[in-house]
Design a protein around this motif. Structure first.
Motif, PDB file in Angstrom:
ATOM      1  N   ALA A  21       0.841  -1.206   0.000  1.00  0.00           N
ATOM      2  CA  ALA A  21       0.000   0.000   0.000  1.00  0.00           C
ATOM      3  C   ALA A  21       0.870   1.248   0.000  1.00  0.00           C
ATOM      4  N   ASP A  22       1.936   1.236   0.787  1.00  0.00           N
ATOM      5  CA  ASP A  22       2.854   2.377   0.831  1.00  0.00           C
ATOM      6  C   ASP A  22       3.535   2.598  -0.519  1.00  0.00           C
ATOM      7  N   ILE A  23       3.994   1.527  -1.136  1.00  0.00           N
ATOM      8  CA  ILE A  23       4.639   1.638  -2.450  1.00  0.00           C
ATOM      9  C   ILE A  23       3.667   2.224  -3.467  1.00  0.00           C
ATOM     10  N   LEU A  24       2.412   1.785  -3.408  1.00  0.00           N
ATOM     11  CA  LEU A  24       1.398   2.242  -4.360  1.00  0.00           C
ATOM     12  C   LEU A  24       0.814   3.596  -3.981  1.00  0.00           C
ATOM     13  N   ASP A  25       1.179   4.097  -2.795  1.00  0.00           N
ATOM     14  CA  ASP A  25       0.692   5.379  -2.284  1.00  0.00           C
ATOM     15  C   ASP A  25      -0.832   5.391  -2.144  1.00  0.00           C
ATOM     16  N   ILE A  26      -1.346   4.316  -1.542  1.00  0.00           N
ATOM     17  CA  ILE A  26      -2.782   4.214  -1.270  1.00  0.00           C
ATOM     18  C   ILE A  26      -2.965   3.835   0.198  1.00  0.00           C
ATOM     19  N   ALA A  27      -4.166   4.005   0.698  1.00  0.00           N
ATOM     20  CA  ALA A  27      -4.469   3.638   2.078  1.00  0.00           C
ATOM     21  C   ALA A  27      -4.467   2.121   2.229  1.00  0.00           C
ATOM     22  N   ARG A  29      -6.453   0.308   3.972  1.00  0.00           N
ATOM     23  CA  ARG A  29      -7.814  -0.215   3.845  1.00  0.00           C
ATOM     24  C   ARG A  29      -8.208  -0.390   2.379  1.00  0.00           C
ATOM     25  N   SER A  30      -7.810   0.517   1.520  1.00  0.00           N
ATOM     26  CA  SER A  30      -8.099   0.387   0.088  1.00  0.00           C
ATOM     27  C   SER A  30      -7.436  -0.860  -0.469  1.00  0.00           C
ATOM     28  N   TYR A  31      -6.166  -1.044  -0.109  1.00  0.00           N
ATOM     29  CA  TYR A  31      -5.460  -2.232  -0.588  1.00  0.00           C
ATOM     30  C   TYR A  31      -6.133  -3.502  -0.079  1.00  0.00           C
ATOM     31  N   GLN A  32      -6.505  -3.514   1.192  1.00  0.00           N
ATOM     32  CA  GLN A  32      -7.151  -4.695   1.759  1.00  0.00           C
ATOM     33  C   GLN A  32      -8.447  -5.031   1.025  1.00  0.00           C
ATOM     34  N   CYS A  33      -9.161  -4.016   0.597  1.00  0.00           N
ATOM     35  CA  CYS A  33     -10.398  -4.243  -0.161  1.00  0.00           C
ATOM     36  C   CYS A  33     -10.104  -4.897  -1.510  1.00  0.00           C
ATOM     37  N   TYR A  34      -8.978  -4.592  -2.111  1.00  0.00           N
ATOM     38  CA  TYR A  34      -8.607  -5.240  -3.374  1.00  0.00           C
ATOM     39  C   TYR A  34      -8.351  -6.725  -3.142  1.00  0.00           C
ATOM     40  N   GLU A  35      -7.678  -7.058  -2.039  1.00  0.00           N
ATOM     41  CA  GLU A  35      -7.387  -8.463  -1.751  1.00  0.00           C
ATOM     42  C   GLU A  35      -8.633  -9.242  -1.344  1.00  0.00           C
ATOM     43  N   THR A  36      -9.596  -8.590  -0.742  1.00  0.00           N
ATOM     44  CA  THR A  36     -10.818  -9.302  -0.351  1.00  0.00           C
ATOM     45  C   THR A  36     -11.825  -9.336  -1.492  1.00  0.00           C
ATOM     46  N   GLY A  37     -11.591  -8.551  -2.511  1.00  0.00           N
ATOM     47  CA  GLY A  37     -12.481  -8.548  -3.663  1.00  0.00           C
ATOM     48  C   GLY A  37     -13.688  -7.643  -3.522  1.00  0.00           C
ATOM     49  N   THR A  38     -13.689  -6.770  -2.520  1.00  0.00           N
ATOM     50  CA  THR A  38     -14.820  -5.860  -2.345  1.00  0.00           C
ATOM     51  C   THR A  38     -14.674  -4.576  -3.146  1.00  0.00           C
ATOM     52  N   ARG A  39     -13.484  -4.319  -3.646  1.00  0.00           N
ATOM     53  CA  ARG A  39     -13.227  -3.172  -4.532  1.00  0.00           C
ATOM     54  C   ARG A  39     -12.266  -3.608  -5.615  1.00  0.00           C
ATOM     55  N   THR A  40     -12.269  -2.870  -6.709  1.00  0.00           N
ATOM     56  CA  THR A  40     -11.309  -3.123  -7.782  1.00  0.00           C
ATOM     57  C   THR A  40     -10.552  -1.832  -8.085  1.00  0.00           C
ATOM     58  N   PRO A  41      -9.268  -1.949  -8.381  1.00  0.00           N
ATOM     59  CA  PRO A  41      -8.485  -0.749  -8.669  1.00  0.00           C
ATOM     60  C   PRO A  41      -8.826  -0.193 -10.050  1.00  0.00           C
ATOM     61  N   ILE A  49       0.238  -1.757  -9.949  1.00  0.00           N
ATOM     62  CA  ILE A  49       0.316  -2.994  -9.166  1.00  0.00           C
ATOM     63  C   ILE A  49       1.083  -4.061  -9.944  1.00  0.00           C
ATOM     64  N   ALA A  50       0.732  -4.242 -11.205  1.00  0.00           N
ATOM     65  CA  ALA A  50       1.413  -5.252 -12.034  1.00  0.00           C
ATOM     66  C   ALA A  50       2.900  -4.932 -12.162  1.00  0.00           C
ATOM     67  N   ASP A  51       3.225  -3.675 -12.373  1.00  0.00           N
ATOM     68  CA  ASP A  51       4.633  -3.276 -12.479  1.00  0.00           C
ATOM     69  C   ASP A  51       5.380  -3.530 -11.170  1.00  0.00           C
ATOM     70  N   THR A  52       4.770  -3.176 -10.072  1.00  0.00           N
ATOM     71  CA  THR A  52       5.408  -3.357  -8.762  1.00  0.00           C
ATOM     72  C   THR A  52       5.641  -4.821  -8.447  1.00  0.00           C
ATOM     73  N   LEU A  53       4.658  -5.658  -8.785  1.00  0.00           N
ATOM     74  CA  LEU A  53       4.785  -7.094  -8.509  1.00  0.00           C
ATOM     75  C   LEU A  53       5.520  -7.837  -9.620  1.00  0.00           C
TER      76      LEU A  53
END
Length: 78
Positions: A21-27, A29-41, A49-53
């Motif tokens: 989340a820090d690398i992507l400069d996002i909160a 909680r926002s990142y956690q929502c992406y992993e749980t599938g409740t939000r999409t970037p 995200i793809a570049d970072t990973l």
């Protein structure tokens, strides 16, 4: 599929959720929502995200069948 692969690749890179989340400069909680599938970037963040990973968007989005149909081994992007 995206949320599972996101988590899988984050863990493979030994990143915590907070670190990514820090690398992507996002909160966190926002990142956690992406992993749980409740939000999409949005598109821009998805690319970051793809570049970072260091994975392809096709892989993150679960487009293995598309890649295989074009004779591109998806594991070459891991």
């Amino acid at each position: 599929m995206f949320n599972k692969r996101l988590r899988e690749m984050r863990m493979k890179r030994n990143f915590t959720q907070q670190h990514l989340a820090d690398i992507l400069d996002i909160a966190l909680r926002s990142y956690q929502c992406y992993e749980t599938g409740t939000r999409t970037p949005n598109y821009t963040l998805l690319v970051r995200i793809a570049d970072t990973l260091d994975v392809s968007l096709d892989y993150l989005l679960g487009r293995d069948d598309f890649m295989k149909s074009h004779a591109i081994p998806f594991d070459e992007y891991l």
